[in-house]
Design a protein around this motif. Structure first.
Motif, mmCIF file in Angstrom:
data_model
loop_
_atom_site.group_PDB
_atom_site.id
_atom_site.type_symbol
_atom_site.label_atom_id
_atom_site.label_comp_id
_atom_site.label_asym_id
_atom_site.label_seq_id
_atom_site.Cartn_x
_atom_site.Cartn_y
_atom_site.Cartn_z
ATOM 1 N N PHE A 33 0.829 -1.204 0.000
ATOM 2 C CA PHE A 33 0.000 0.000 0.000
ATOM 3 C C PHE A 33 0.864 1.255 0.000
ATOM 4 O O PHE A 33 2.009 1.228 0.429
ATOM 5 C CB PHE A 33 -0.920 0.008 1.228
ATOM 6 C CG PHE A 33 -1.781 -1.208 1.312
ATOM 7 C CD1 PHE A 33 -2.951 -1.300 0.573
ATOM 8 C CD2 PHE A 33 -1.417 -2.284 2.100
ATOM 9 C CE1 PHE A 33 -3.739 -2.437 0.629
ATOM 10 C CE2 PHE A 33 -2.199 -3.422 2.170
ATOM 11 C CZ PHE A 33 -3.365 -3.502 1.433
ATOM 12 N N ASN A 34 0.288 2.351 -0.464
ATOM 13 C CA ASN A 34 0.985 3.629 -0.477
ATOM 14 C C ASN A 34 0.449 4.488 0.675
ATOM 15 O O ASN A 34 -0.582 5.141 0.526
ATOM 16 C CB ASN A 34 0.773 4.339 -1.809
ATOM 17 C CG ASN A 34 1.587 5.609 -1.908
ATOM 18 O OD1 ASN A 34 2.095 6.104 -0.906
ATOM 19 N ND2 ASN A 34 1.712 6.133 -3.109
ATOM 20 N N PRO A 35 1.151 4.504 1.810
ATOM 21 C CA PRO A 35 0.648 5.235 2.976
ATOM 22 C C PRO A 35 0.702 6.754 2.814
ATOM 23 O O PRO A 35 0.126 7.477 3.615
ATOM 24 C CB PRO A 35 1.563 4.766 4.111
ATOM 25 C CG PRO A 35 2.813 4.357 3.436
ATOM 26 C CD PRO A 35 2.416 3.827 2.089
ATOM 27 N N ASP A 36 1.368 7.242 1.781
ATOM 28 C CA ASP A 36 1.442 8.687 1.547
ATOM 29 C C ASP A 36 0.213 9.219 0.832
ATOM 30 O O ASP A 36 0.038 10.432 0.706
ATOM 31 C CB ASP A 36 2.688 9.027 0.730
ATOM 32 C CG ASP A 36 3.963 8.669 1.480
ATOM 33 O OD1 ASP A 36 3.973 8.782 2.727
ATOM 34 O OD2 ASP A 36 4.933 8.256 0.828
ATOM 35 N N LYS A 37 -0.631 8.319 0.330
ATOM 36 C CA LYS A 37 -1.863 8.711 -0.345
ATOM 37 C C LYS A 37 -3.035 8.098 0.393
ATOM 38 O O LYS A 37 -2.862 7.183 1.192
ATOM 39 C CB LYS A 37 -1.858 8.219 -1.795
ATOM 40 C CG LYS A 37 -0.796 8.857 -2.646
ATOM 41 C CD LYS A 37 -0.903 8.367 -4.071
ATOM 42 C CE LYS A 37 0.176 9.023 -4.927
ATOM 43 N NZ LYS A 37 0.106 8.529 -6.311
ATOM 44 N N GLU A 38 -4.216 8.619 0.136
ATOM 45 C CA GLU A 38 -5.401 8.027 0.726
ATOM 46 C C GLU A 38 -6.614 8.308 -0.140
ATOM 47 O O GLU A 38 -6.609 9.217 -0.969
ATOM 48 C CB GLU A 38 -5.631 8.488 2.164
ATOM 49 C CG GLU A 38 -5.803 9.956 2.370
ATOM 50 C CD GLU A 38 -5.883 10.342 3.849
ATOM 51 O OE1 GLU A 38 -5.240 9.689 4.697
ATOM 52 O OE2 GLU A 38 -6.598 11.306 4.145
#
Length: 132
Positions: A33-38
């Motif tokens: 997952f990309n924790p910098d985006k949501e």
């Protein structure tokens, strides 16, 4: 006699180490997952898989045209979520919720890492787990 005892202990130690190695293979949130985006979606909870090593929430979300898509959200293990303040009983099938999630790195639109749940009564559960 001492040599045999040492060999047995060494063999036992190597066996225990080999049995524990799979636990070390666990991946971090950032692997998938990309924790910098949501992203944020609102929908109806349809299923909860409250199992180790990760729980999964499933919900139906209507898009702008009214088409329903099933979204799935992965999260931490039940014991960690329980300590963070979320219990299985808090997640009721049929509830309308808003979920904030980190998107999957592979681009799957309907899959994410749970960061926050906002319930229809206004209370919020935020999962602070190092993915931020």
């Amino acid at each position: 006699m001492k040599r045999m005892r040492f060999s047995a202990l060494l063999l036992g130690g190597v066996g225990l180490l080999a049995a524990a190695l799979p636990a070390l293979a666990h991946h971090s949130v950032t692997a998938e997952f990309n924790p910098d985006k949501e992203f944020v979606v609102r929908g109806t909870l349809t299923k909860v898989d409250w199992t180790n090593p990760h729980i999964y929430l499933h919900m139906d979300v209507k898009d702008d045209s009214g088409k329903v898509e099933e979204y799935s959200f992965e999260s931490g293990p039940p014991s960690v979520l329980h300590r963070a303040g979320l219990r299985k009983e808090d997640i009721k099938i049929g509830d309308q919720v808003t979920v904030t999630a980190a998107p999957a790195k592979d681009g799957t639109k309907t899959y994410g890492w749970l960061k926050m749940i906002k319930y229809s009564d206004g209370h919020v559960f935020v999962y602070r787990n190092g993915s931020e």
